[in-house]
Design a protein around this motif. Structure first.
Motif, PDB file in Angstrom:
ATOM      1  N   LEU A 117       0.824  -1.205   0.000  1.00 29.30           N
ATOM      2  CA  LEU A 117       0.000   0.000   0.000  1.00 29.30           C
ATOM      3  C   LEU A 117       0.858   1.254   0.000  1.00 29.30           C
ATOM      4  O   LEU A 117       0.373   2.349  -0.251  1.00 29.30           O
ATOM      5  N   LEU A 118       2.130   1.075   0.309  1.00 34.25           N
ATOM      6  CA  LEU A 118       3.034   2.210   0.338  1.00 34.25           C
ATOM      7  C   LEU A 118       3.682   2.466  -1.017  1.00 34.25           C
ATOM      8  O   LEU A 118       4.487   3.374  -1.150  1.00 34.25           O
ATOM      9  N   GLU A 119       3.333   1.657  -2.025  1.00 38.32           N
ATOM     10  CA  GLU A 119       3.909   1.834  -3.353  1.00 38.32           C
ATOM     11  C   GLU A 119       2.904   2.521  -4.274  1.00 38.32           C
ATOM     12  O   GLU A 119       1.721   2.182  -4.305  1.00 38.32           O
ATOM     13  N   SER A 134      -9.152   3.363   5.881  1.00 38.55           N
ATOM     14  CA  SER A 134      -8.790   3.013   7.255  1.00 38.55           C
ATOM     15  C   SER A 134      -7.379   2.424   7.305  1.00 38.55           C
ATOM     16  O   SER A 134      -6.595   2.716   8.210  1.00 38.55           O
ATOM     17  N   THR A 135      -7.054   1.576   6.318  1.00 37.69           N
ATOM     18  CA  THR A 135      -5.719   0.985   6.270  1.00 37.69           C
ATOM     19  C   THR A 135      -4.660   2.042   6.013  1.00 37.69           C
ATOM     20  O   THR A 135      -3.609   2.068   6.664  1.00 37.69           O
ATOM     21  N   LEU A 136      -4.915   2.948   5.074  1.00 38.26           N
ATOM     22  CA  LEU A 136      -3.957   4.013   4.783  1.00 38.26           C
ATOM     23  C   LEU A 136      -3.748   4.918   5.984  1.00 38.26           C
ATOM     24  O   LEU A 136      -2.628   5.331   6.284  1.00 38.26           O
ATOM     25  N   VAL A 137      -4.844   5.224   6.677  1.00 37.55           N
ATOM     26  CA  VAL A 137      -4.742   6.067   7.863  1.00 37.55           C
ATOM     27  C   VAL A 137      -3.885   5.374   8.918  1.00 37.55           C
ATOM     28  O   VAL A 137      -3.048   5.995   9.578  1.00 37.55           O
ATOM     29  N   GLY A 138      -4.087   4.061   9.068  1.00 39.28           N
ATOM     30  CA  GLY A 138      -3.284   3.324  10.027  1.00 39.28           C
ATOM     31  C   GLY A 138      -1.819   3.282   9.666  1.00 39.28           C
ATOM     32  O   GLY A 138      -0.949   3.151  10.533  1.00 39.28           O
ATOM     33  N   LEU A 139      -1.510   3.403   8.359  1.00 40.27           N
ATOM     34  CA  LEU A 139      -0.125   3.340   7.894  1.00 40.27           C
ATOM     35  C   LEU A 139       0.459   4.710   7.588  1.00 40.27           C
ATOM     36  O   LEU A 139       1.579   4.796   7.072  1.00 40.27           O
ATOM     37  N   ARG A 141       1.934   7.081   9.025  1.00 43.69           N
ATOM     38  CA  ARG A 141       3.268   7.468   9.507  1.00 43.69           C
ATOM     39  C   ARG A 141       4.379   6.780   8.708  1.00 43.69           C
ATOM     40  O   ARG A 141       5.534   7.214   8.750  1.00 43.69           O
ATOM     41  N   LEU A 142       4.027   5.714   7.992  1.00 48.95           N
ATOM     42  CA  LEU A 142       5.029   4.941   7.252  1.00 48.95           C
ATOM     43  C   LEU A 142       5.048   5.274   5.765  1.00 48.95           C
ATOM     44  O   LEU A 142       5.926   4.816   5.040  1.00 48.95           O
ATOM     45  N   ILE A 143       4.065   6.033   5.303  1.00 49.15           N
ATOM     46  CA  ILE A 143       3.991   6.323   3.866  1.00 49.15           C
ATOM     47  C   ILE A 143       5.118   7.271   3.466  1.00 49.15           C
ATOM     48  O   ILE A 143       5.227   8.371   4.007  1.00 49.15           O
ATOM     49  N   PRO A 144       5.969   6.866   2.526  1.00 49.48           N
ATOM     50  CA  PRO A 144       7.076   7.746   2.107  1.00 49.48           C
ATOM     51  C   PRO A 144       6.572   8.921   1.289  1.00 49.48           C
ATOM     52  O   PRO A 144       5.462   8.904   0.754  1.00 49.48           O
ATOM     53  N   LEU A 291      -4.157   5.477  14.217  1.00 48.54           N
ATOM     54  CA  LEU A 291      -4.990   4.383  14.696  1.00 48.54           C
ATOM     55  C   LEU A 291      -4.167   3.363  15.459  1.00 48.54           C
ATOM     56  O   LEU A 291      -3.035   3.061  15.100  1.00 48.54           O
ATOM     57  N   GLY A 292      -4.773   2.824  16.501  1.00 51.35           N
ATOM     58  CA  GLY A 292      -4.113   1.807  17.293  1.00 51.35           C
ATOM     59  C   GLY A 292      -3.951   2.265  18.730  1.00 51.35           C
ATOM     60  O   GLY A 292      -4.423   3.317  19.130  1.00 51.35           O
ATOM     61  N   GLY A 293      -3.271   1.457  19.534  1.00 46.03           N
ATOM     62  CA  GLY A 293      -3.031   1.827  20.914  1.00 46.03           C
ATOM     63  C   GLY A 293      -4.186   1.455  21.820  1.00 46.03           C
ATOM     64  O   GLY A 293      -5.166   0.852  21.405  1.00 46.03           O
TER      65      GLY A 293
END
Length: 401
Positions: A117-119, A134-139, A141-144, A291-293
Motif C-alpha cells: 500500500l506504500l507503493e 482506514s488501512t492508509l490512515v493506520g499506515l 506514519r510509514l507512507i514515504p 490508529l491503534g493503541g
C-alpha cells in the motif's frame, strides 16, 4: 477454500437454489467455491479459469503474492506492485464492487499487502473505499513522500464521496433543529414566524372580527449572527474504530461549515489530540490520526469537558466501543456531571455501515442508567440523531438501550 465469505455475490459464484440451476451449473459453482481440491467436479473453461486463478492466489496459497511469477512461486512481496495491480484489475473485471472490497481487505490481511500500500503503483490501482482509507490512515506514519500525494488522492476520493452522500442531509437536519432551538417567544417584528404564531393562538380567534388576537408571538432568534449550539465530538481512534474515525471526520468537517454551530473534534486513544483547527480539510484530519493503541475514555471526556463553556447549549457525542482502559468510576462520574449541567450526551458504539459492533455491554448499560443512550449508528441516520439532540428530543426513548 477458507475465507471466501462475500463471494456469494460474485458473478458465477453465487449460491443459487438447486431448483433454479441444472446439475452442470451447480457443479461449476461448487468447483469455483472449493477451488483446486474439487477438480473432480469438472474442468473450468473461459472466464471461469481466470476467476479461479484470482481466487486461488488469495485463498488457496496464503503465502503466494499476487505479484508472483506463476503457480507455486513463493517469496517476499518485494517489488511486486505491478503484479498486484494486474490482480486488482482482474478481480474488478470478474467480481462486483461489493466482492472486490472484501477481496481487497482479505488480500491486505492474508498476503501481507500492507507494505505494498506504500507503493505508488498499488495505490493507483486499488478501488477506493472506507476499509482502504482506514488501512492508509493506520499506515500514514510509514507512507514515504514519494507516495504520500497518491495516498492523499485515494483518501480524498473516498472522503469526497462520503461528503456528497451526507452533507446535504446533515446541513438540512441540523440547521432546522438549530432554527427550532433558537425560536424566540419575544421576537422583533421582522423575526415573527406568522404561521406558527397563528397556530399557537387559535384559541384566541374572534369570530366577530374574523381574526386571531395573539396572546404570544413565536419567531426565530437571529441565530445566523451568533453561535447557537456547540457540538463536541470525541472519537476513539483505537484500531477497532477505524471506519468510525473516517465517517466522524467527514461529519465534523460538514458541521464545522454550519455557521450557527461551534464544532470541536477530539481524537483519543491513551492520548488526546484536538483536531478542531484542521476541520476545513477532512483529509488533513484523517492523516493527523494514528490508529491503534489503548483507550482512555476518561481522559478524553475530561479534556472535552474543558471545552464546554455553555453546557445547556452543548451536544457531546462520544464515538467509542466503550472498552475503557482508564478509570471507569471517574468516567461515569464525569458523564453524570455533564448531564446534570445540561449537556446533551450520546454514545455511539460505532458510526459506520457495518453490522453490530463489539463493545463493553456493562459500560453501555451504566451510561444508559445515567440517561445517556448508547447504540450503533449508520452514517445515514446520524443527521437525524444529531438534530434530535439539538432540538431537545427524547434520545433515550428513540434510541436508548
Amino acid at each position: 477454500m477458507g475465507g471466501t465469505s462475500g463471494l456469494g455475490g460474485a458473478s458465477g459464484v453465487g449460491g443459487a437454489s438447486g431448483s433454479a440451476a441444472d446439475e452442470s451449473e451447480r457443479r461449476r459453482r461448487w468447483r469455483l467455491l472449493l477451488g483446486a481440491e474439487a477438480e473432480d467436479l469438472g474442468e473450468l473453461s473461459g472466464e471461469d479459469v481466470q476467476m479461479d486463478s484470482a481466487l486461488r492466489v488469495l485463498y488457496d496459497r496464503p503465502s503466494e503474492s499476487p505479484g508472483a511469477e506463476g503457480p507455486g512461486t513463493r517469496g517476499g512481496l518485494g517489488g511486486s506492485a505491478p503484479g498486484v495491480a494486474r490482480w486488482l484489475g482482474d478481480i474488478r473485471t470478474y467480481f462486483p464492487a461489493s466482492v472486490v472490497q472484501v477481496m481487497q481487505q482479505d488480500a491486505i490481511d492474508r498476503l501481507g499487502l500492507r507494505e505494498l500500500l506504500l507503493e505508488k503503483e498499488m495505490l493507483q490501482s486499488v478501488t477506493p473505499d472506507v476499509a482502504l482509507v482506514s488501512t492508509l490512515v493506520g499506515l500514514n506514519r510509514l507512507i514515504p513522500e514519494t507516495t504520500r500525494a497518491t495516498a492523499r488522492q485515494v483518501v480524498g476520493t473516498v472522503v469526497s464521496d462520503i461528503e456528497q452522500r451526507i452533507a446535504r442531509a446533515t446541513r438540512s437536519a441540523v440547521s432546522g433543529a438549530v432554527n427550532r432551538a433558537a425560536r424566540s417567544r419575544r421576537p422583533r417584528h421582522r423575526d415573527i414566524d406568522w404561521n406558527r404564531t397563528i397556530a399557537a393562538n387559535l384559541s384566541r380567534y374572534l369570530p366577530e372580527y374574523r381574526t386571531v388576537v395573539p396572546e404570544r408571538l413565536v419567531g426565530y432568534g437571529r441565530h445566523q449572527r451568533s453561535i447557537a449550539k456547540d457540538i463536541v465530538l470525541a472519537v476513539d481512534q483505537s484500531g477497532s474504530m477505524a471506519s468510525s474515525v473516517v465517517y466522524a471526520s467527514v461529519f465534523a468537517a460538514v458541521l464545522a461549515s454550519i455557521r450557527s454551530l461551534r464544532t470541536s473534534l477530539v481524537f483519543f486513544d491513551t492520548a488526546v489530540v484536538d483536531m478542531t483547527d484542521q476541520l476545513t480539510d477532512p483529509v488533513d484530519v484523517l492523516f493527523g490520526t494514528q490508529l491503534g493503541g489503548g483507550t482512555d475514555i476518561n481522559q478524553a471526556v475530561a479534556y472535552c469537558r474543558g471545552l464546554m463553556t455553555r453546557p445547556r447549549d452543548t451536544v457531546f457525542v462520544l464515538v467509542s466501543d466503550l472498552l475503557e482502559g482508564g478509570v471507569r468510576e471517574q468516567l461515569l462520574a464525569r458523564i453524570a456531571e455533564m448531564t446534570r449541567s445540561g449537556v446533551r450526551c450520546v454514545a455511539l458504539l460505532a458510526l459506520s455501515d457495518g453490522g453490530a459492533p463489539v463493545y463493553d455491554h456493562d459500560n453501555a448499560a451504566a451510561l444508559a442508567a445515567l440517561g445517556v443512550p448508547a447504540f450503533a449508528c449508520t452514517p445515514d441516520a446520524f443527521p437525524e440523531l444529531l438534530a434530535k439532540a439539538i432540538d431537545g428530543g427524547d434520545l433515550m426513548g428513540a434510541y436508548g438501550r
